[in-house]
Scaffold this motif. Structure first.
Motif, PDB file in Angstrom:
ATOM      1  N   ALA A 200     184.058  32.125  93.512  1.00  0.00           N
ATOM      2  CA  ALA A 200     185.351  33.383  93.609  1.00  0.00           C
ATOM      3  C   ALA A 200     184.088  34.337  93.847  1.00  0.00           C
ATOM      4  O   ALA A 200     184.532  35.165  94.176  1.00  0.00           O
ATOM      5  N   ALA A 201     182.977  34.392  92.822  1.00  0.00           N
ATOM      6  CA  ALA A 201     181.831  35.770  93.221  1.00  0.00           C
ATOM      7  C   ALA A 201     181.395  35.385  94.342  1.00  0.00           C
ATOM      8  O   ALA A 201     181.148  36.287  95.051  1.00  0.00           O
ATOM      9  N   ALA A 204     183.395  36.926  96.508  1.00  0.00           N
ATOM     10  CA  ALA A 204     183.764  38.220  96.781  1.00  0.00           C
ATOM     11  C   ALA A 204     182.655  38.769  97.260  1.00  0.00           C
ATOM     12  O   ALA A 204     182.357  40.568  97.311  1.00  0.00           O
ATOM     13  N   GLU A 213     182.621  44.492  89.320  1.00  0.00           N
ATOM     14  CA  GLU A 213     182.941  43.644  90.589  1.00  0.00           C
ATOM     15  C   GLU A 213     183.038  41.983  90.538  1.00  0.00           C
ATOM     16  O   GLU A 213     183.645  41.434  90.411  1.00  0.00           O
ATOM     17  N   LEU A 214     182.219  41.564  90.880  1.00  0.00           N
ATOM     18  CA  LEU A 214     181.970  40.344  90.629  1.00  0.00           C
ATOM     19  C   LEU A 214     181.622  39.338  89.867  1.00  0.00           C
ATOM     20  O   LEU A 214     182.490  38.656  89.278  1.00  0.00           O
ATOM     21  N   GLU A 217     185.205  38.994  89.179  1.00  0.00           N
ATOM     22  CA  GLU A 217     185.674  37.736  89.697  1.00  0.00           C
ATOM     23  C   GLU A 217     185.924  36.605  88.928  1.00  0.00           C
ATOM     24  O   GLU A 217     186.819  36.134  88.817  1.00  0.00           O
ATOM     25  N   ARG A 220     188.455  36.686  85.747  1.00  0.00           N
ATOM     26  CA  ARG A 220     189.577  36.137  86.337  1.00  0.00           C
ATOM     27  C   ARG A 220     189.997  35.176  86.509  1.00  0.00           C
ATOM     28  O   ARG A 220     190.662  34.274  85.984  1.00  0.00           O
TER      29      ARG A 220
END
Length: 441
Positions: A200-201, A204, A213-214, A217, A220
């Motif tokens: 996911a990172a 993104a 922000e990473l 991700e 999350r």
């Protein structure tokens, strides 16, 4: 506390029996739960149970003490814990309570922790050896010394106080080093969640994305699967990747930079630990790829040593030799391989070991050396393999194309009867595979 299956209650009971058998007759083993820690004023850090206490009880409450008394006629496994309090439960949620602890955790006896001053001295009396983590919790150390002194004060009346303190870790660490099939399932689940989070990172990533922000991700995905970070996630863009325990996670990435992500999920107490390094805009530069390929080769060399009967340190030596040879070929080091290894010249760009034990703690318990020699790998051990290269941004002795590049690749490895299994092997590792993933493949 999460409901516990009969299978897990039996597993916990087996661990306690194994530990008591190792301690032998005449011993008493005392293990307090982790205390709550104040974050600021009247708020606390999220509670994390002491790993040893969790390993033996499955109880995630503070204000509890496990006492194991081998051979005690009225029951060997005893828990002191908080009594249920409806007023407090209205604020903090349900509490276990002594009445339910015995059945819920498979224990022999349970008492209110408020009664420990009255009961524990009697359990200490007649025991020759106390197994305890002396020095880990200063407040509890003082309580234990006070209980022992109460027994000593009754010597003229025939009381027999303990004569010896022994470090509990000498027995318990070795038990925890070897993972059961049940533990491996939990570690595989933590690994699978972590693989998804790293993907996911990577997906993104884009030029201009902030490190936090990473991180968002990653975490999350952890929470989506009922897991949490096993340690503070490291997300370092550009030269920040050269800081081994980078924590700020606040910088904005720039086009052409690499991002190093070192993060793992903790699931039911068990940790995963993965590092990947990828280009923020999806394509490695020539110099970046050269160093990335070299770190991959070093990891492969170390992984080839992951099998029963091989010294633990053999993997580190294989990685170091591969990295040093590659650095010489690329011109970042000068001289011969023999000289560079003997002088430790590689340490300029590779400053850490190639792995560590993994389990309930991300840097798990267990001896690395026995009688001065590297211990031999055995089935059931789990450890990381994590070679890296870090070229400081201000290193004027090398060409500018190398400066500020930090790369680490880390996977979690289980030693099996006939070799090894990479628990995190599903995650893309090679430069080609990383680029393919980031391109949507």
């Amino acid at each position: 506390m999460r409901p516990m299956t009969a299978h897990w209650r039996k597993a916990l009971a087996r661990r306690r029996r194994q530990l008591m058998q190792a301690a032998g007759d005449g011993a008493i083993l005392i293990l307090p739960a982790a205390p709550e820690r104040v974050r600021s004023r009247d708020t606390h850090y999220p509670y994390r149970q002491d790993s040893d206490f969790w390993y033996l009880t499955g109880c995630d409450e503070p204000d509890a003490v496990l006492v194991l008394v081998p051979g005690r006629a009225h029951g060997e496994a005893i828990l002191f814990c908080r009594e249920r309090d409806p007023a407090r439960e209205a604020w903090d949620g349900p509490m276990l309570g002594p009445e339910d602890a015995m059945e819920a955790l498979g224990l022999d006896d349970a008492y209110p922790v408020s009664d420990i001053d009255d009961i524990l001295p009697g359990l200490l009396e007649g025991r020759r050896r106390v197994h305890y983590h002396l020095g880990r919790d200063a407040d509890f150390d003082l309580k234990l010394i006070g209980w022992i002194n109460r027994v000593r004060a009754q010597v003229r009346q025939g009381a027999q106080p303990p004569q010896e303190f022994l470090e509990l870790g000498h027995l318990l660490d070795e038990m925890r080093l070897f993972k059961s099939a049940d533990e491996i399932k939990l570690m595989q689940r933590a690994a699978d969640i972590s693989v998804e989070a790293h993907r996911a990172a990577m997906r993104a990533a884009r030029a201009g994305v902030h490190e936090y922000e990473l991180q968002a991700e990653l975490e999350r995905v952890f929470r989506l699967h009922d897991a949490q970070p096993a340690y503070a996630s490291i997300v370092g863009a550009g030269a920040n990747a050269c800081v081994l325990h980078y924590r700020a996670n606040a910088a904005k990435s720039r086009a052409g930079e690499l991002v190093l992500v070192d993060a793992g999920a903790e699931y039911r107490g068990y940790a995963a630990d993965i590092t990947r390094t990828f280009p923020v805009d999806g394509r490695f530069g020539k110099a970046q790829r050269a160093l990335h390929d070299l770190v991959c080769a070093a990891q492969a060399a170390a992984l080839a040593q992951a099998r029963p009967g091989v010294p633990y340190e053999a993997g580190h030596r294989a990685a170091v030799e591969t990295l040093t040879d590659g650095l010489l070929s690329l011109g970042l080091l000068k001289g011969t391989l023999k000289t560079a290894l003997a002088d430790g010249a590689y340490k300029r760009y590779y400053r850490h070991k190639t792995g560590h034990w993994l389990g309930l703690d991300v840097h798990d318990v267990g001896e690395y050396r026995i009688d001065g020699a590297s211990r031999l790998l055995e089935p059931g051990m789990v450890f990381t393999i994590e070679p890296g290269l870090y070229v400081p941004a201000d290193d004027a002795t090398v060409e500018a194309k190398w400066r500020g590049i930090g790369i680490r690749i880390e996977d979690d490895v289980l030693v099996t009867d006939d070799g090894h299994r990479v628990l995190t092997g599903a995650l893309e590792r090679s430069a080609d595979d990383v680029e393919r993933l980031m391109a949507g493949g």
